[in-house]
Design an enzyme around this catalytic site. Sequence first.
Site, short mmCIF file in Angstrom:
data_model
loop_
_atom_site.label_atom_id
_atom_site.label_comp_id
_atom_site.label_asym_id
_atom_site.label_seq_id
_atom_site.Cartn_x
_atom_site.Cartn_y
_atom_site.Cartn_z
CE LYS A 50 37.52 46.33 43.25
NZ LYS A 50 36.60 45.81 44.25
CG ASP A 65 34.09 42.37 40.70
OD1 ASP A 65 34.08 41.20 40.23
OD2 ASP A 65 33.28 43.23 40.33
#
Length: 220
Positions: free
Chosen positions: A122, A141
């Site tokens: 991420k 996320d």
Amino acid sequence: MESAKKRIGPLIRILRRTYPRSHTALDFRTPLQMLVATILSAQCTDERVNRLTPPLFAKYKTAADFASADPRELEAAIRPAGFFRNKARSVIGAGRRIVSDFNGRVPDTMEELLILPGVARKTANIVLSSAYGKAEGIAVDVHVARLAGRLGLSREKVPVKVERDLLKIVPRPAWLDFNYMLVNHGRAVCRARRPRCGECPLSRLCPSAGKFEVKPKAAQ
Ligand code: SF4
């Protein structure tokens, strides 16, 4: 997933029209600042990170500065971001690795970024897209994971698997801002609790539209 492939083009067009300025809300000037701000933003709001980074970046300007930071001083400086001991360890560790392996420059490939302490896919995706304009993946996320499920783009729960599903259907040029568009939509309309399907511009294309409406209780 076949229907997801058909819907993804119109979905992206509507998202882009609705959220034309979809980019990171973190303030940064350099890839190093982007990396540090992204590490600090875990479990913390972007606004809070933006409040503490100006003095931080004034004091620590290079990867070598972070590499040689006194842990207690760095912890105190980033304390408002939460999980400050872990985050300080990650930032110092990343600084050291950037100095030792990459000549002081934040690397610009997924493979190399993943070597850095505290950096998972991420964070790497955010650094690559925001600091280098490179589309190597889609940052997943909580907002992206939730919306991918509701929009019928993935049935997976684990971020890496959600990302794998998204990469199969989202056209590569959209990888750069897909995360930010979904984050904007997740904050404004498709909230975790009580999504506002009645005013959602995606409702026509969303298999979950209306599923969250609270039904009035039957009269006793
Ligand atoms: S229709 Fe409802 S569930 Fe679907 S994206 Fe919009 S707000 Fe979310």
